[in-house]
Design a protein around this motif. Structure first.
Motif, short mmCIF file in Angstrom:
data_model
loop_
_atom_site.label_atom_id
_atom_site.label_comp_id
_atom_site.label_asym_id
_atom_site.label_seq_id
_atom_site.Cartn_x
_atom_site.Cartn_y
_atom_site.Cartn_z
N PHE A 53 0.82 -1.29 -0.01
CA PHE A 53 -0.15 0.07 -0.06
C PHE A 53 0.95 1.27 -0.17
CE2 PHE A 53 -3.64 -2.66 1.67
CZ PHE A 53 -4.16 -2.71 0.57
N LEU A 54 2.05 1.06 0.59
CA LEU A 54 3.02 2.30 0.50
C LEU A 54 3.48 2.62 -0.85
CD1 LEU A 54 4.90 4.45 1.90
CD2 LEU A 54 6.62 2.61 2.21
N ILE A 55 3.62 1.45 -1.61
CA ILE A 55 4.09 1.86 -2.98
C ILE A 55 2.74 2.21 -3.85
CG2 ILE A 55 5.00 0.50 -5.21
CD1 ILE A 55 7.05 1.03 -2.97
N LEU A 56 1.80 1.48 -3.74
CA LEU A 56 0.62 2.19 -4.30
C LEU A 56 0.32 3.53 -4.17
CD1 LEU A 56 -1.81 -1.13 -4.10
CD2 LEU A 56 -0.54 -0.44 -6.10
N ALA A 57 0.46 4.22 -2.88
CA ALA A 57 -0.01 5.59 -2.50
C ALA A 57 1.12 6.23 -3.08
CB ALA A 57 -0.08 5.60 -0.89
N ALA A 58 2.39 5.87 -3.05
CA ALA A 58 3.46 6.59 -3.63
C ALA A 58 3.30 6.71 -5.02
CB ALA A 58 4.93 6.10 -3.44
N ILE A 59 2.82 5.85 -5.71
CA ILE A 59 2.61 6.04 -7.17
C ILE A 59 1.38 7.02 -7.53
CG2 ILE A 59 1.69 4.72 -9.25
CD1 ILE A 59 3.41 2.19 -8.06
N LYS A 60 0.47 6.91 -6.66
CA LYS A 60 -0.70 7.67 -6.73
C LYS A 60 -0.81 9.00 -6.56
CE LYS A 60 -5.83 8.23 -5.86
NZ LYS A 60 -6.76 7.79 -5.42
N TYR A 61 -0.04 9.42 -5.34
CA TYR A 61 0.29 10.74 -4.87
C TYR A 61 1.70 11.38 -5.40
CZ TYR A 61 -3.97 9.82 -2.34
OH TYR A 61 -5.30 9.20 -2.07
N ARG A 62 2.30 10.57 -6.12
CA ARG A 62 3.54 10.93 -6.70
C ARG A 62 4.71 11.30 -5.46
NH1 ARG A 62 3.37 11.78 -12.36
NH2 ARG A 62 1.21 11.73 -12.87
N TRP A 63 4.67 10.49 -4.59
CA TRP A 63 5.76 10.76 -3.31
C TRP A 63 7.06 10.72 -3.72
CZ3 TRP A 63 2.74 7.54 0.77
CH2 TRP A 63 1.67 8.21 1.25
N SER A 64 7.96 11.54 -3.44
CA SER A 64 9.42 11.26 -3.55
C SER A 64 10.06 10.04 -3.16
CB SER A 64 10.21 12.52 -3.24
OG SER A 64 10.53 12.33 -1.74
N LEU A 65 11.38 9.80 -3.45
CA LEU A 65 11.89 8.56 -2.92
C LEU A 65 12.37 8.88 -1.58
CD1 LEU A 65 14.23 7.29 -5.68
CD2 LEU A 65 12.17 6.20 -5.10
N MET A 66 12.50 9.96 -1.27
CA MET A 66 12.87 10.52 0.32
C MET A 66 11.81 10.19 1.05
SD MET A 66 15.17 11.29 2.06
CE MET A 66 16.72 12.15 1.31
N ARG A 67 10.59 10.50 0.83
CA ARG A 67 9.35 10.37 1.54
C ARG A 67 9.00 9.11 1.73
NH1 ARG A 67 3.80 13.69 0.72
NH2 ARG A 67 2.70 13.02 2.65
N ILE A 68 9.44 8.03 0.73
CA ILE A 68 8.96 6.66 0.85
C ILE A 68 10.11 5.81 1.63
CG2 ILE A 68 9.16 4.52 -0.60
CD1 ILE A 68 8.39 6.17 -3.00
N ALA A 69 11.19 6.43 1.44
CA ALA A 69 12.20 5.92 2.35
C ALA A 69 12.05 6.56 4.12
CB ALA A 69 13.47 6.48 2.09
N LEU A 70 11.55 7.52 4.30
CA LEU A 70 11.28 7.94 5.32
C LEU A 70 10.04 7.12 6.29
CD1 LEU A 70 10.89 10.18 7.85
CD2 LEU A 70 9.20 11.29 6.40
N TYR A 71 9.06 6.80 5.18
CA TYR A 71 7.94 6.06 5.75
C TYR A 71 8.36 4.63 5.97
CZ TYR A 71 4.41 9.63 4.76
OH TYR A 71 3.84 11.06 4.62
N LEU A 72 9.36 4.11 5.35
CA LEU A 72 9.92 2.88 5.65
C LEU A 72 10.59 2.65 6.79
CD1 LEU A 72 10.96 1.26 1.98
CD2 LEU A 72 9.17 0.30 3.53
N VAL A 73 11.37 3.66 6.87
CA VAL A 73 12.41 3.97 8.35
C VAL A 73 11.53 3.99 9.40
CG1 VAL A 73 13.96 5.09 9.47
CG2 VAL A 73 14.36 4.48 7.12
#
Length: 94
Positions: A53-73
């Motif tokens: 769901f993080l990846i799907l949300a990141a694609i839909k809302y065009r989140w940066s790689l930094m934001r994705i990494a922040l959410y994973l950490v």
């Protein structure tokens, strides 16, 4: 999509807290390893669902790689997922 991601993140965060503060003490202080076995498995499945769901949300809302990494950490630091959930609720109101 954002609500589904937020709910999944909160449930995954709760499962992590249960694993750390209930199942692990049961295993190491009370010699009951089954708690970690089952809650670890549950938490692992929930983490995989959270990741999807993080990846799907990141694609839909065009989140940066930094934001994705922040959410994973943040997903592996206790309590932080709940702080991020509050920020997401403010950023994406219903």
């Amino acid at each position: 999509m954002i609500n589904l991601y937020r709910k999944t993140a909160v449930i995954e965060g709760i499962s992590y807290l249960i694993l750390l503060f209930i199942a692990m003490p049961l295993k190491y202080f009370f010699d009951f390893p089954h708690a970690v076995k089952y809650f670890g498995w549950i938490h692992g499945v929930l983490f995989l669902v959270f990741f999807v769901f993080l990846i799907l949300a990141a694609i839909k809302y065009r989140w940066s790689l930094m934001r994705i990494a922040l959410y994973l950490v943040a997903s592996v630091v206790p309590v932080v997922p709940f702080v991020l959930d509050k920020k997401l609720a403010e950023e994406y109101p219903n």
